[in-house]
Scaffold this active site. Structure first.
Site, PDB file in Angstrom:
ATOM      1  N   GLN A 146      18.530 -12.146   4.727  1.00 26.19           N
ATOM      2  CA  GLN A 146      18.443 -12.491   6.138  1.00 26.19           C
ATOM      3  C   GLN A 146      17.899 -13.904   6.285  1.00 26.19           C
ATOM      4  O   GLN A 146      16.836 -14.237   5.755  1.00 26.19           O
ATOM      5  CB  GLN A 146      17.527 -11.500   6.862  1.00 26.19           C
ATOM      6  CG  GLN A 146      17.961 -10.041   6.734  1.00 26.19           C
ATOM      7  CD  GLN A 146      19.153  -9.670   7.612  1.00 26.19           C
ATOM      8  OE1 GLN A 146      19.927 -10.524   8.040  1.00 26.19           O
ATOM      9  NE2 GLN A 146      19.314  -8.390   7.874  1.00 26.19           N
TER      10      GLN A 146
ATOM     11  N   ARG B 171     -11.233   9.909   6.528  1.00 19.28           N
ATOM     12  CA  ARG B 171     -10.749   8.530   6.550  1.00 19.28           C
ATOM     13  C   ARG B 171     -11.013   7.823   5.210  1.00 19.28           C
ATOM     14  O   ARG B 171     -12.163   7.725   4.778  1.00 19.28           O
ATOM     15  CB  ARG B 171     -11.443   7.773   7.682  1.00 19.28           C
ATOM     16  CG  ARG B 171     -10.922   6.355   7.903  1.00 19.28           C
ATOM     17  CD  ARG B 171     -11.672   5.694   9.056  1.00 19.28           C
ATOM     18  NE  ARG B 171     -11.392   6.376  10.313  1.00 19.28           N
ATOM     19  CZ  ARG B 171     -10.450   6.003  11.180  1.00 19.28           C
ATOM     20  NH1 ARG B 171      -9.710   4.946  10.911  1.00 19.28           N
ATOM     21  NH2 ARG B 171     -10.266   6.669  12.294  1.00 19.28           N
TER      22      ARG B 171
END
Length: 221
Positions: free
Chosen positions: A103, A157
Protein backbone atom coordinates in the site's frame (compact mmCIF):
# COMPACT_ATOMS: atom_id res chain seq x y z
CA UNK A 1 8.40 -14.47 -10.68
CA UNK A 2 7.67 -12.42 -7.59
CA UNK A 3 5.60 -9.35 -8.39
CA UNK A 4 5.35 -6.36 -6.06
CA UNK A 5 2.10 -4.55 -6.80
CA UNK A 6 1.28 -1.01 -5.64
CA UNK A 7 -2.21 0.26 -6.55
CA UNK A 8 -2.55 4.05 -6.66
CA UNK A 9 -5.39 6.15 -7.97
CA UNK A 10 -5.92 9.82 -8.68
CA UNK A 11 -9.01 10.30 -6.56
CA UNK A 12 -8.67 11.11 -2.87
CA UNK A 13 -11.23 13.13 -0.97
CA UNK A 14 -9.10 13.73 2.13
CA UNK A 15 -5.83 14.70 0.37
CA UNK A 16 -6.16 15.40 -3.40
CA UNK A 17 -3.58 13.47 -5.48
CA UNK A 18 -1.98 12.39 -2.22
CA UNK A 19 -0.03 9.55 -3.83
CA UNK A 20 2.26 12.05 -5.57
CA UNK A 21 2.13 14.82 -2.99
CA UNK A 22 5.60 15.46 -1.60
CA UNK A 23 6.36 13.72 1.68
CA UNK A 24 9.77 14.61 3.09
CA UNK A 25 10.80 15.84 -0.36
CA UNK A 26 9.59 12.85 -2.38
CA UNK A 27 6.17 11.82 -3.76
CA UNK A 28 4.30 9.62 -1.28
CA UNK A 29 4.36 6.56 -3.57
CA UNK A 30 8.15 6.90 -3.97
CA UNK A 31 8.81 5.52 -0.49
CA UNK A 32 7.06 2.16 -0.95
CA UNK A 33 8.23 1.92 -4.57
CA UNK A 34 11.82 2.38 -3.35
CA UNK A 35 11.31 -0.36 -0.74
CA UNK A 36 10.03 -2.75 -3.42
CA UNK A 37 12.83 -1.80 -5.84
CA UNK A 38 15.46 -2.56 -3.20
CA UNK A 39 13.85 -5.77 -1.89
CA UNK A 40 15.88 -8.79 -2.97
CA UNK A 41 12.80 -11.00 -3.33
CA UNK A 42 11.06 -8.69 -5.81
CA UNK A 43 11.58 -9.45 -9.50
CA UNK A 44 9.13 -6.92 -10.91
CA UNK A 45 7.49 -3.81 -9.45
CA UNK A 46 4.09 -2.90 -10.86
CA UNK A 47 2.41 0.41 -10.04
CA UNK A 48 -1.21 0.41 -11.17
CA UNK A 49 -2.79 3.82 -11.73
CA UNK A 50 -5.63 5.52 -13.56
CA UNK A 51 -3.97 8.95 -13.70
CA UNK A 52 -1.46 10.10 -16.33
CA UNK A 53 0.12 12.57 -13.89
CA UNK A 54 0.84 9.72 -11.45
CA UNK A 55 2.15 7.54 -14.28
CA UNK A 56 4.67 10.15 -15.39
CA UNK A 57 5.71 10.83 -11.80
CA UNK A 58 6.51 7.19 -11.01
CA UNK A 59 8.30 6.69 -14.34
CA UNK A 60 10.57 9.59 -13.36
CA UNK A 61 11.89 7.50 -10.44
CA UNK A 62 13.95 5.51 -12.94
CA UNK A 63 13.57 2.24 -11.04
CA UNK A 64 14.84 -0.74 -13.06
CA UNK A 65 12.13 -3.14 -11.84
CA UNK A 66 9.27 -0.72 -12.51
CA UNK A 67 6.36 -1.29 -14.86
CA UNK A 68 3.30 0.98 -14.91
CA UNK A 69 -0.07 -0.67 -15.39
CA UNK A 70 -2.96 1.45 -16.67
CA UNK A 71 -5.78 0.32 -14.41
CA UNK A 72 -9.42 0.41 -15.50
CA UNK A 73 -11.09 3.60 -14.18
CA UNK A 74 -14.01 1.43 -13.05
CA UNK A 75 -11.65 -0.17 -10.53
CA UNK A 76 -10.32 3.17 -9.31
CA UNK A 77 -13.46 4.55 -7.67
CA UNK A 78 -13.98 5.37 -3.99
CA UNK A 79 -15.93 2.15 -3.56
CA UNK A 80 -13.51 -0.01 -5.56
CA UNK A 81 -11.75 -2.75 -3.63
CA UNK A 82 -8.02 -3.34 -3.85
CA UNK A 83 -8.82 -6.91 -4.87
CA UNK A 84 -10.66 -5.63 -7.96
CA UNK A 85 -7.53 -4.07 -9.47
CA UNK A 86 -5.36 -7.00 -8.34
CA UNK A 87 -7.60 -9.42 -10.19
CA UNK A 88 -7.83 -7.10 -13.19
CA UNK A 89 -4.04 -7.15 -13.49
CA UNK A 90 -3.77 -10.91 -12.94
CA UNK A 91 -6.50 -11.83 -15.42
CA UNK A 92 -5.16 -14.20 -18.06
CA UNK A 93 -1.84 -14.80 -16.33
CA UNK A 94 -0.46 -18.30 -15.78
CA UNK A 95 -0.81 -18.32 -11.99
CA UNK A 96 2.85 -18.94 -11.16
CA UNK A 97 4.96 -17.00 -8.69
CA UNK A 98 4.12 -14.82 -5.72
CA UNK A 99 2.20 -11.59 -5.41
CA UNK A 100 3.36 -8.92 -2.97
CA UNK A 101 0.68 -6.32 -2.40
CA UNK A 102 2.04 -3.04 -1.03
CA UNK A 103 0.00 0.00 0.00
CA UNK A 104 1.43 3.36 -1.07
CA UNK A 105 -0.01 4.95 2.08
CA UNK A 106 2.51 3.07 4.26
CA UNK A 107 5.77 4.94 3.53
CA UNK A 108 7.56 3.57 6.59
CA UNK A 109 7.71 0.11 4.99
CA UNK A 110 11.31 -0.84 4.16
CA UNK A 111 12.92 -3.34 1.80
CA UNK A 112 14.14 -5.45 4.71
CA UNK A 113 10.55 -5.76 5.92
CA UNK A 114 9.44 -7.11 2.54
CA UNK A 115 12.35 -9.56 2.37
CA UNK A 116 11.73 -10.63 5.95
CA UNK A 117 8.08 -11.34 5.22
CA UNK A 118 8.95 -13.28 2.09
CA UNK A 119 11.59 -15.41 3.80
CA UNK A 120 9.30 -16.11 6.76
CA UNK A 121 6.52 -17.26 4.45
CA UNK A 122 8.90 -19.35 2.33
CA UNK A 123 10.27 -21.12 5.41
CA UNK A 124 6.85 -21.87 6.90
CA UNK A 125 3.93 -24.11 6.02
CA UNK A 126 1.66 -21.08 5.60
CA UNK A 127 -0.01 -19.91 2.41
CA UNK A 128 -0.02 -16.15 2.96
CA UNK A 129 1.31 -13.48 5.29
CA UNK A 130 0.41 -9.93 6.28
CA UNK A 131 2.38 -7.21 8.03
CA UNK A 132 1.19 -6.05 11.42
CA UNK A 133 2.13 -4.34 14.64
CA UNK A 134 1.68 -5.59 18.17
CA UNK A 135 -0.82 -3.59 20.20
CA UNK A 136 -0.65 -3.77 23.98
CA UNK A 137 -3.95 -2.04 24.57
CA UNK A 138 -6.96 -3.51 26.27
CA UNK A 139 -9.76 -3.90 23.72
CA UNK A 140 -13.47 -3.99 24.44
CA UNK A 141 -16.50 -4.65 22.26
CA UNK A 142 -20.09 -3.58 22.71
CA UNK A 143 -22.29 -6.43 23.95
CA UNK A 144 -25.78 -7.00 25.31
CA UNK A 145 -24.77 -5.95 28.81
CA UNK A 146 -22.59 -2.94 28.10
CA UNK A 147 -19.06 -3.56 26.88
CA UNK A 148 -17.06 -6.76 27.16
CA UNK A 149 -13.27 -7.26 27.00
CA UNK A 150 -12.00 -9.26 24.05
CA UNK A 151 -8.29 -9.70 24.78
CA UNK A 152 -7.89 -9.77 28.58
CA UNK A 153 -9.62 -10.48 31.87
CA UNK A 154 -10.32 -7.18 33.64
CA UNK A 155 -10.61 -9.06 36.95
CA UNK A 156 -7.03 -10.21 36.57
CA UNK A 157 -5.40 -7.28 34.82
CA UNK A 158 -1.93 -8.26 33.48
CA UNK A 159 1.13 -6.06 33.76
CA UNK A 160 2.11 -4.52 30.42
CA UNK A 161 5.46 -6.32 30.27
CA UNK A 162 3.66 -9.66 30.74
CA UNK A 163 0.83 -8.88 28.32
CA UNK A 164 1.16 -10.49 24.89
CA UNK A 165 -1.30 -8.10 23.27
CA UNK A 166 -2.75 -8.61 19.80
CA UNK A 167 -1.46 -8.23 16.25
CA UNK A 168 -3.19 -5.55 14.19
CA UNK A 169 -2.84 -5.30 10.42
CA UNK A 170 -0.95 -2.15 9.51
CA UNK A 171 -2.07 -2.35 5.87
CA UNK A 172 1.48 -2.09 4.54
CA UNK A 173 2.20 -5.42 2.86
CA UNK A 174 0.59 -8.78 2.04
CA UNK A 175 2.12 -11.78 0.29
CA UNK A 176 0.28 -14.69 -1.28
CA UNK A 177 0.78 -16.88 -4.32
CA UNK A 178 -0.67 -15.69 -7.61
CA UNK A 179 -2.49 -19.00 -7.88
CA UNK A 180 -4.22 -18.55 -4.52
CA UNK A 181 -5.29 -15.00 -5.28
CA UNK A 182 -6.74 -15.94 -8.66
CA UNK A 183 -8.62 -18.84 -7.08
CA UNK A 184 -9.83 -17.23 -3.85
CA UNK A 185 -10.22 -13.65 -5.11
CA UNK A 186 -8.58 -12.36 -1.94
CA UNK A 187 -5.16 -11.05 -0.90
CA UNK A 188 -5.02 -13.56 1.96
CA UNK A 189 -6.03 -17.21 1.91
CA UNK A 190 -5.29 -20.65 3.30
CA UNK A 191 -3.14 -20.74 6.41
CA UNK A 192 -2.34 -17.13 7.28
CA UNK A 193 0.55 -15.86 9.41
CA UNK A 194 1.50 -12.38 10.62
CA UNK A 195 4.88 -10.70 10.33
CA UNK A 196 5.50 -8.18 13.06
CA UNK A 197 6.88 -4.76 12.07
CA UNK A 198 8.08 -1.89 14.30
CA UNK A 199 5.35 0.10 16.11
CA UNK A 200 5.83 3.24 13.98
CA UNK A 201 4.68 1.37 10.86
CA UNK A 202 1.17 1.38 12.29
CA UNK A 203 0.69 4.80 10.72
CA UNK A 204 -1.14 4.87 7.37
CA UNK A 205 -1.65 8.15 5.58
CA UNK A 206 -5.36 8.82 5.28
CA UNK A 207 -5.74 12.29 6.79
CA UNK A 208 -3.66 15.48 7.02
CA UNK A 209 -2.80 14.69 10.65
CA UNK A 210 -1.30 11.33 9.58
CA UNK A 211 0.83 13.20 7.04
CA UNK A 212 2.37 15.42 9.69
CA UNK A 213 3.15 12.49 12.00
CA UNK A 214 4.68 10.29 9.28
CA UNK A 215 6.74 13.12 7.80
CA UNK A 216 8.31 13.74 11.18
CA UNK A 217 8.95 10.02 11.67
CA UNK A 218 10.64 9.80 8.26
CA UNK A 219 12.93 12.68 9.15
CA UNK A 220 13.92 10.99 12.41
CA UNK A 221 14.39 7.53 10.89
Amino acid sequence: MNIAFIPVRGGSKSIPLKNIKLLNGKPLVYWTAKAAQEAKCVDKLVIATDKEEIKQTVLSFGFSKLEVYDRNPENAQDASSTESVMLEYLEGRDGSGNFILIQATSPLLKSEHIDGMFDTLKNSDADSVFSGVREKQFHWIEGKNGVEPINYDYRNRPRRQEFQGIIAENGACYINSVENIMRDKCRLSGKIIAYELPPETAYEIDEESDWIIVENLLKKL
